[in-house]
Design an enzyme around this catalytic site. Structure first.
Site, PDB file in Angstrom:
ATOM      1  N   LYS A   1     -12.549  -1.657   7.154  1.00  0.00           N
ATOM      2  CA  LYS A   1     -11.734  -2.277   8.060  1.00  0.00           C
ATOM      3  C   LYS A   1     -12.608  -2.202   9.666  1.00  0.00           C
ATOM      4  O   LYS A   1     -13.346  -2.976  10.023  1.00  0.00           O
ATOM      5  CB  LYS A   1     -10.285  -2.204   8.261  1.00  0.00           C
ATOM      6  CG  LYS A   1      -9.911  -2.756   6.629  1.00  0.00           C
ATOM      7  CD  LYS A   1      -9.460  -1.559   6.041  1.00  0.00           C
ATOM      8  CE  LYS A   1      -8.492  -1.743   4.643  1.00  0.00           C
ATOM      9  NZ  LYS A   1      -8.619  -2.927   3.903  1.00  0.00           N
TER      10      LYS A   1
ATOM     11  N   TRP B   1       0.716  -1.160   0.105  1.00  0.00           N
ATOM     12  CA  TRP B   1       0.030  -0.095   0.016  1.00  0.00           C
ATOM     13  C   TRP B   1       0.825   1.329  -0.073  1.00  0.00           C
ATOM     14  O   TRP B   1       0.570   2.210  -0.530  1.00  0.00           O
ATOM     15  CB  TRP B   1      -0.902  -0.061   1.276  1.00  0.00           C
ATOM     16  CG  TRP B   1      -2.054  -1.013   0.887  1.00  0.00           C
ATOM     17  CD1 TRP B   1      -2.346  -2.118   1.454  1.00  0.00           C
ATOM     18  CD2 TRP B   1      -3.071  -1.255  -0.155  1.00  0.00           C
ATOM     19  NE1 TRP B   1      -3.690  -2.824   0.980  1.00  0.00           N
ATOM     20  CE2 TRP B   1      -3.783  -2.222  -0.206  1.00  0.00           C
ATOM     21  CE3 TRP B   1      -3.331  -0.162  -1.250  1.00  0.00           C
ATOM     22  CZ2 TRP B   1      -4.922  -2.363  -1.260  1.00  0.00           C
ATOM     23  CZ3 TRP B   1      -4.245  -0.379  -2.131  1.00  0.00           C
ATOM     24  CH2 TRP B   1      -4.990  -1.468  -2.010  1.00  0.00           C
TER      25      TRP B   1
ATOM     26  N   ASP C   1      -0.974   6.565   6.422  1.00  0.00           N
ATOM     27  CA  ASP C   1      -2.106   5.688   6.138  1.00  0.00           C
ATOM     28  C   ASP C   1      -2.477   4.777   7.321  1.00  0.00           C
ATOM     29  O   ASP C   1      -1.706   3.872   7.418  1.00  0.00           O
ATOM     30  CB  ASP C   1      -1.900   5.028   5.111  1.00  0.00           C
ATOM     31  CG  ASP C   1      -3.033   4.003   4.345  1.00  0.00           C
ATOM     32  OD1 ASP C   1      -3.925   3.847   5.271  1.00  0.00           O
ATOM     33  OD2 ASP C   1      -2.841   3.611   3.504  1.00  0.00           O
TER      34      ASP C   1
HETATM   35  N1  PMP Z   1      -4.463   1.629   2.258  1.00  0.00           N
HETATM   36  C1  PMP Z   1      -4.549   0.498   3.022  1.00  0.00           C
HETATM   37  C2  PMP Z   1      -3.552   0.260   4.352  1.00  0.00           C
HETATM   38  C3  PMP Z   1      -5.270  -0.465   2.690  1.00  0.00           C
HETATM   39  O1  PMP Z   1      -5.498  -1.451   3.332  1.00  0.00           O
HETATM   40  C4  PMP Z   1      -6.292  -0.232   1.589  1.00  0.00           C
HETATM   41  C5  PMP Z   1      -7.210  -1.069   1.060  1.00  0.00           C
HETATM   42  N2  PMP Z   1      -7.216  -2.616   1.474  1.00  0.00           N
HETATM   43  C6  PMP Z   1      -6.114   1.025   0.724  1.00  0.00           C
HETATM   44  C7  PMP Z   1      -5.091   1.973   1.255  1.00  0.00           C
HETATM   45  C8  PMP Z   1      -7.018   1.275  -0.201  1.00  0.00           C
HETATM   46  O2  PMP Z   1      -7.955   1.566   0.001  1.00  0.00           O
HETATM   47  P1  PMP Z   1      -9.277   1.779  -0.787  1.00  0.00           P
HETATM   48  O3  PMP Z   1      -9.755   0.317  -1.450  1.00  0.00           O
HETATM   49  O4  PMP Z   1     -10.412   2.411   0.082  1.00  0.00           O
HETATM   50  O5  PMP Z   1      -8.973   2.800  -1.921  1.00  0.00           O
END
Ligand code: PMP
Length: 389
Positions: A218, A119, A194
């Site tokens: 989550k 991520w 994040d």
């Molecule tokens: N950051 C993290 C730590 C994630 O786990 C995720 C999605 N699993 C995201 C960003 C991306 O999120 P989204 O699918 O809401 O765009």
């Protein structure tokens, strides 16, 4: 079916506390005696304004968010924040330089990205699309061949006070890597984090951050809303409108969102509503202090099972193992499909590892009870016994 009979280990969308779903069900046709559902109310109504204010207040209480931070409800998930951060924090940096009379020369500060998993790698790649001076402080995959550790500070290449910000992901959902400390950086540089997959799972000192964001799906509620916690001084900035970066699109603009109390356009009302129920549920159950205790027990038990096993292997170094997402491999790997199939038959769902890494991953967010983790462990032990004869 009136109660849920399965155990949901999904990484997100993930389990929502059952009392929350029940309350949402009870109120679905008639929210707060309005005679209609929350989804049918005007977002400009008093009822919704009260809800948004209460949701903010409860989150502030839960996370002990200081008064000089604003809470925003944005849309577009974590991915949209990957670019919102770039736009907003570059503009804030420009303002700061302007105020300090240090605008000589080209405005081109580095953006520092600490890459510890997929991520943060994706966030850095998005920043590179928008801006030409992204500095990778650390890329664990490049350094070590795979994600699964956080190398010591000596291996980091921070830009120092020149950087517009330092970015990292506190919990890498796919790789199961979680920081067990807040990185120390130059105090004049904003720290951006994040926390999509570990927000509300443990106590954090918000004052160490300039910006925290988290997608909802989550530990917060249904996908659709993204929570942004931003220190107010960052809303003071100078718009950059040159060839390097265009003006900030309104929907990505923290200042626009803050000035409108997140009601600039129609917000994802149902997601915000369910988030408010999740916050109430957490508060009723002892807040972060209590949930953190349970989360530690859940993770300790699961990792203990992995550590003692001859067939389960964690790809993550012990000191940075996530308490929310527990990935593991089974040796031999051919057994993984059988493991998943057997788990499915017993109602233990969404245990498949992310498609980019394979294997198994148990996500054990706040709403996953200790008993569910114990049931999983029991199954893992039985599976191992069966396959070591
Ligand atoms: N950051 C993290 C730590 C994630 O786990 C995720 C999605 N699993 C995201 C960003 C991306 O999120 P989204 O699918 O809401 O765009």
């Amino acid at each position: 079916m009136t109660t849920q009979k399965v155990l949901n280990f999904g990484p997100g969308p993930a389990k929502i506390p059952e009392p929350v779903l029940k309350k949402a069900q009870d109120e679905l046709l008639n929210y707060n005696n309005t005679g209609m559902s929350i989804m049918e109310l005007s977002h400009r109504s008093k009822d919704f304004e009260n809800l948004i204010n209460k949701t903010q207040k409860d989150l502030r209480t839960l996370l002990d968010i200081p008064n000089n931070y604003t809470i925003l409800f944005m849309q577009g998930g974590g991915h949209t924040q990957f670019s919102a951060v770039v736009y907003n924090l570059l503009a804030a940096k420009k303002r700061k330089q302007f105020d300090n009379n240090s605008m000589e020369g080209e405005f081109n500060p580095p953006l520092d990205y600490i890459v510890t998993g997929s991520w943060s790698a994706k966030a850095a790649a998005e920043a590179k699309k928008l801006y030409n001076n992204v500095n990778i402080v650390l890329d664990v995959k490049k350094l070590r061949g795979s994600y699964g550790s956080i190398p010591p500070r000596e291996e980091w290449k921070l830009s120092g006070s020149n950087a517009a910000y330092v970015y990292y992901c506190d919990n890498e959902t796919v790789n199961g890597v979680e920081f067990n400390y807040v990185p120390e950086i130059d105090p004049s540089v904003p720290l951006v984090c994040d926390m999509s997959s570990n927000i509300l799972s443990r106590k954090v000192d918000i004052s160490k951050f300039s910006l925290i964001y988290a997608g909802a799906q989550k530990n917060i509620g249904p996908a659709g809303v993204t929570i942004v916690i931003v220190r107010e001084d960052l809303l003071n900035r100078l718009e950059i409108s040159d060839s390097k970066l265009p003006a900030i699109p309104s929907m990505l603009d923290y200042k626009v969102m803050a000035e409108n109390n997140s009601l600039y356009n129609t917000p994802p009302m149902f997601s915000i509503y369910v988030a408010s129920l999740v916050f109430e549920w957490l508060l009723e159950n002892g807040g972060i202090k209590e949930i953190e205790k349970i989360n530690s027990i859940k993770a300790a038990k699961l990792y203990d099972c992995i550590n003692k096993s001859k067939i389960y292997k964690s790809p993550v170094e012990e000191n940075v193992r996530s308490r929310m997402n527990v990935p593991f491999r089974i040796q031999p790997e051919e057994l993984e499909n059988e493991f998943l199939k057997g788990a499915n038959e017993l109602g233990m769902l969404q245990l498949k590892g992310h498609r980019s890494v394979g294997g198994i991953r148990a996500s054990i967010y706040n709403a996953v009870p200790l008993e569910a983790v114990e049931t999983l462990i029991q199954y893992m032990q039985e599976f191992e016994r069966k396959h070591s004869q």
